[in-house]
Design an enzyme around this catalytic site. Structure first.
Site, PDB file in Angstrom:
ATOM      1  N   GLU A  40       0.844  -1.204   0.000  1.00 25.61           N
ATOM      2  CA  GLU A  40       0.000   0.000   0.000  1.00 25.61           C
ATOM      3  C   GLU A  40       0.874   1.247   0.000  1.00 25.61           C
ATOM      4  O   GLU A  40       1.831   1.343   0.769  1.00 25.61           O
ATOM      5  CB  GLU A  40      -0.900  -0.037   1.234  1.00 25.61           C
ATOM      6  CG  GLU A  40      -2.294   0.473   1.012  1.00 25.61           C
ATOM      7  CD  GLU A  40      -3.107  -0.349   0.022  1.00 25.61           C
ATOM      8  OE1 GLU A  40      -3.072  -0.018  -1.185  1.00 25.61           O
ATOM      9  OE2 GLU A  40      -3.783  -1.301   0.431  1.00 25.61           O
ATOM     10  N   HIS A  41       0.537   2.172  -0.898  1.00 23.47           N
ATOM     11  CA  HIS A  41       1.288   3.428  -1.087  1.00 23.47           C
ATOM     12  C   HIS A  41       2.692   3.172  -1.632  1.00 23.47           C
ATOM     13  O   HIS A  41       3.534   4.066  -1.617  1.00 23.47           O
ATOM     14  CB  HIS A  41       1.338   4.261   0.214  1.00 23.47           C
ATOM     15  CG  HIS A  41       0.011   4.888   0.544  1.00 23.47           C
ATOM     16  ND1 HIS A  41      -0.354   6.123   0.099  1.00 23.47           N
ATOM     17  CD2 HIS A  41      -1.051   4.413   1.236  1.00 23.47           C
ATOM     18  CE1 HIS A  41      -1.579   6.413   0.524  1.00 23.47           C
ATOM     19  NE2 HIS A  41      -2.027   5.368   1.213  1.00 23.47           N
ATOM     20  N   ASP A  43       3.065   1.995  -4.792  1.00 30.77           N
ATOM     21  CA  ASP A  43       3.066   2.093  -6.272  1.00 30.77           C
ATOM     22  C   ASP A  43       3.710   3.389  -6.763  1.00 30.77           C
ATOM     23  O   ASP A  43       4.532   3.377  -7.673  1.00 30.77           O
ATOM     24  CB  ASP A  43       1.667   1.857  -6.875  1.00 30.77           C
ATOM     25  CG  ASP A  43       0.588   2.846  -6.445  1.00 30.77           C
ATOM     26  OD1 ASP A  43       0.821   3.632  -5.504  1.00 30.77           O
ATOM     27  OD2 ASP A  43      -0.501   2.810  -7.055  1.00 30.77           O
ATOM     28  N   SER A 131     -11.818   1.486  -5.831  1.00 31.35           N
ATOM     29  CA  SER A 131     -11.373   2.074  -7.099  1.00 31.35           C
ATOM     30  C   SER A 131     -12.432   2.159  -8.184  1.00 31.35           C
ATOM     31  O   SER A 131     -12.201   1.739  -9.327  1.00 31.35           O
ATOM     32  CB  SER A 131     -10.156   1.326  -7.639  1.00 31.35           C
ATOM     33  OG  SER A 131      -9.103   1.483  -6.767  1.00 31.35           O
ATOM     34  N   SER A 132     -13.569   2.731  -7.837  1.00 27.58           N
ATOM     35  CA  SER A 132     -14.578   2.942  -8.879  1.00 27.58           C
ATOM     36  C   SER A 132     -14.053   3.921  -9.932  1.00 27.58           C
ATOM     37  O   SER A 132     -14.401   3.804 -11.108  1.00 27.58           O
ATOM     38  CB  SER A 132     -15.880   3.452  -8.275  1.00 27.58           C
ATOM     39  OG  SER A 132     -15.635   4.587  -7.483  1.00 27.58           O
ATOM     40  N   SER A 133     -13.201   4.847  -9.531  1.00 24.55           N
ATOM     41  CA  SER A 133     -12.727   5.815 -10.531  1.00 24.55           C
ATOM     42  C   SER A 133     -11.812   5.149 -11.556  1.00 24.55           C
ATOM     43  O   SER A 133     -11.930   5.395 -12.759  1.00 24.55           O
ATOM     44  CB  SER A 133     -12.049   7.014  -9.870  1.00 24.55           C
ATOM     45  OG  SER A 133     -10.929   6.613  -9.129  1.00 24.55           O
ATOM     46  N   GLU A 165      -6.526  10.638 -13.975  1.00 28.69           N
ATOM     47  CA  GLU A 165      -6.710  10.849 -12.530  1.00 28.69           C
ATOM     48  C   GLU A 165      -5.833  12.030 -12.064  1.00 28.69           C
ATOM     49  O   GLU A 165      -6.266  12.872 -11.283  1.00 28.69           O
ATOM     50  CB  GLU A 165      -6.312   9.558 -11.799  1.00 28.69           C
ATOM     51  CG  GLU A 165      -6.614   9.536 -10.344  1.00 28.69           C
ATOM     52  CD  GLU A 165      -8.010   9.005 -10.015  1.00 28.69           C
ATOM     53  OE1 GLU A 165      -8.542   8.183 -10.790  1.00 28.69           O
ATOM     54  OE2 GLU A 165      -8.541   9.427  -8.991  1.00 28.69           O
ATOM     55  N   ASP A 177      -4.237   0.859  -9.336  1.00 24.78           N
ATOM     56  CA  ASP A 177      -5.681   0.631  -9.500  1.00 24.78           C
ATOM     57  C   ASP A 177      -6.050   0.402 -10.960  1.00 24.78           C
ATOM     58  O   ASP A 177      -6.768  -0.543 -11.293  1.00 24.78           O
ATOM     59  CB  ASP A 177      -6.478   1.838  -8.968  1.00 24.78           C
ATOM     60  CG  ASP A 177      -6.167   2.124  -7.514  1.00 24.78           C
ATOM     61  OD1 ASP A 177      -5.529   1.279  -6.859  1.00 24.78           O
ATOM     62  OD2 ASP A 177      -6.552   3.204  -7.033  1.00 24.78           O
ATOM     63  N   TYR A 227      -3.211  12.326   0.597  1.00 28.95           N
ATOM     64  CA  TYR A 227      -2.597  11.392  -0.357  1.00 28.95           C
ATOM     65  C   TYR A 227      -1.456  12.106  -1.097  1.00 28.95           C
ATOM     66  O   TYR A 227      -0.319  11.628  -1.133  1.00 28.95           O
ATOM     67  CB  TYR A 227      -3.654  10.893  -1.357  1.00 28.95           C
ATOM     68  CG  TYR A 227      -3.110   9.852  -2.302  1.00 28.95           C
ATOM     69  CD1 TYR A 227      -3.210   8.501  -2.007  1.00 28.95           C
ATOM     70  CD2 TYR A 227      -2.467  10.214  -3.484  1.00 28.95           C
ATOM     71  CE1 TYR A 227      -2.695   7.531  -2.859  1.00 28.95           C
ATOM     72  CE2 TYR A 227      -1.946   9.268  -4.341  1.00 28.95           C
ATOM     73  CZ  TYR A 227      -2.068   7.937  -4.030  1.00 28.95           C
ATOM     74  OH  TYR A 227      -1.541   6.988  -4.870  1.00 28.95           O
TER      75      TYR A 227
HETATM   76  C1  GLA Z   1      -5.079   4.760  -4.130  1.00 29.80           C
HETATM   77  C2  GLA Z   1      -4.280   5.097  -5.381  1.00 29.80           C
HETATM   78  C3  GLA Z   1      -3.292   3.986  -5.734  1.00 29.80           C
HETATM   79  C4  GLA Z   1      -2.454   3.588  -4.527  1.00 29.80           C
HETATM   80  C5  GLA Z   1      -3.328   3.382  -3.287  1.00 29.80           C
HETATM   81  C6  GLA Z   1      -2.509   3.180  -2.048  1.00 29.80           C
HETATM   82  O1  GLA Z   1      -5.913   3.659  -4.370  1.00 29.80           O
HETATM   83  O2  GLA Z   1      -5.133   5.322  -6.479  1.00 29.80           O
HETATM   84  O3  GLA Z   1      -2.475   4.386  -6.820  1.00 29.80           O
HETATM   85  O4  GLA Z   1      -1.441   4.533  -4.284  1.00 29.80           O
HETATM   86  O5  GLA Z   1      -4.203   4.460  -3.059  1.00 29.80           O
HETATM   87  O6  GLA Z   1      -1.761   2.019  -2.141  1.00 29.80           O
END
Ligand code: GLA
Length: 396
Positions: A40-41, A43, A131-133, A165, A177, A227
């Protein structure tokens, strides 16, 4: 093998609306949301992630319209918007920006795209961190690729979604995502190297356990600004490391040893964020091995460790998510849990013993309600194929 099933109700609604508003002939696609097992975080730090596409997503009907306009209809918002194909700036309606953004980016790449119609509706709860977007961006990219025969591959489409995005929604997200939603495979997670974009599919075999998501139903307003702030903190960390270690191009190249050597340069906050990212990349590598070897207890402990890193070092959790993971930690039939996605709300992912699943869900709902007066929702998702065309044979 679990059969992929589509929501007949939703796809019928999408078809009906398309016929009512636009035309009789159209393509129909499904674009999934995603879960993330671990990573997580990482990417946007060129690191590793282990997501999978799910069977909740967006159903989308689409066709060319031979006009100079983009006509879009959202079933969820019961709202139509018509824009000129020359529109460049983001608009006030957020859902439309995901579609407009993808269109405008393709047009800016000098690809021949023109007027089209699109109707969509989905079953990904908004704000749940599924991640609907990204699903919507991928739906738009896939549809335009089909309609205008652009010959773009799925990875390129995922990158276009990510750019949309950034530029049209103002979130400087990583690639996870869009990548997972575009390239998912049934019954598999994928481990992605976000630097090289090399990836491998891993069978999602959780033995006597299964994945259950708990939706905290909160979305704290800080989510987007924090974020982008975390991303900036990580970039600052890289700059500080580069003073002595110029070979470090991203936190993926860093180790805890060199971070420690450079400690005096760092504020405590930046130090903690960077050490979380370095540790999380290591956890993804370990999780890969554990999942392949069926060492589920080990995988589970990595999930717990990931959560407390996100909460105590990276500071992207919240009381509701911590409460749910605390409950999971104490529960004998749950071997791993953590917050999932960007944070500040949304879902936790839990590795739960199948046999006692119903009781667990019930216990969690009661405890969560007693604490926060919120009805907790739970989802049992299946891992699905990435964005793809569907036909009437596959409906449930
Ligand atoms: C959101 C972002 C992703 C990722 C996650 C955290 O979903 O869209 O790119 O950074 O947060 O892992």
């Amino acid at each position: 093998m679990i059969e992929m099933h589509y929501s007949k109700k939703l796809s019928e609604e999408v078809r009906q609306k398309f016929k009512e508003h636009y035309a009789e002939d159209f393509g129909l696609l499904f674009s999934p949301g995603r879960v993330n097992v671990i990573g997580e975080h990482t990417d946007y730090n060129s690191g590793f992630v282990m997501p999978g596409a799910i069977d909740k997503g967006i159903y989308c009907a689409f066709a060319k319209n031979n006009l100079n306009s983009i006509r879009m209809y959202s079933l969820d918002f019961e709202q139509e918007l018509i824009l000129s194909t020359d529109q460049t700036e983001p608009v006030d309606i957020q859902w439309a920006n995901y579609i407009l953004g993808v269109f405008a980016i393709l047009r800016d790449k000098k690809l021949e795209v023109s007027g089209f119609d699109m109707v969509f509706g989905g079953d990904i709860p908004i704000g749940s961190g599924l991640s609907s977007s990204a699903a919507l961006e991928n739906a738009a990219g896939f549809a335009l690729n089909q309609l205008f025969d652009l010959q773009l591959d799925s990875i390129t489409l995922a990158k276009v979604g990510q750019q949309a995005e950034h530029e049209y929604a103002g979130v400087r997200c990583g690639i996870m995502d869009q990548f997972a939603s575009a390239l998912g495979k049934e019954d598999h997670v994928l481990q992605l190297d976000c630097q090289s974009l090399e990836f491998e599919y891993i069978p999602a075999d959780f033995g006597e356990y299964q994945i259950v998501l708990f939706n905290s139903k909160v979305k704290h307003s800080l989510a987007e600004s924090e974020y982008n702030a975390r991303r900036a903190t990580c970039e600052e960390g890289v700059r500080l490391l580069q003073k002595s270690f110029p070979e470090v191009k991203s936190l993926r190249d860093a180790s805890l040893e060199i971070l420690e050597k450079q400690r005096q340069e760092f504020s405590l906050e930046t130090f903690n964020c960077c050490s979380y990212i370095i540790e999380e990349n290591e956890r993804v590598r370990k999780a890969n091995k554990a999942l392949k070897k069926g060492q589920l207890q080990k995988l589970g402990s990595l999930l717990f460790a990931s959560h407390w890193g996100l909460s105590e070092k990276y500071h992207v959790s919240c009381d509701e998510l911590d409460f749910l993971v605390d409950l999971a930690t104490e529960h004998p039939a749950i071997i791993g849990a953590r917050m999932m996605g960007g944070g500040f709300g949304g879902c936790t992912i839990n590795v739960v013993k199948k046999a006692t699943k119903e009781n667990i869900i019930d216990e969690f709902q009661k405890a969560y309600h007693a604490k926060f007066q919120i009805e907790l929702e739970s989802y049992e998702v299946r891992l699905s194929k990435g964005t793809h065309l569907i036909n009437s044979q596959n409906y449930e």
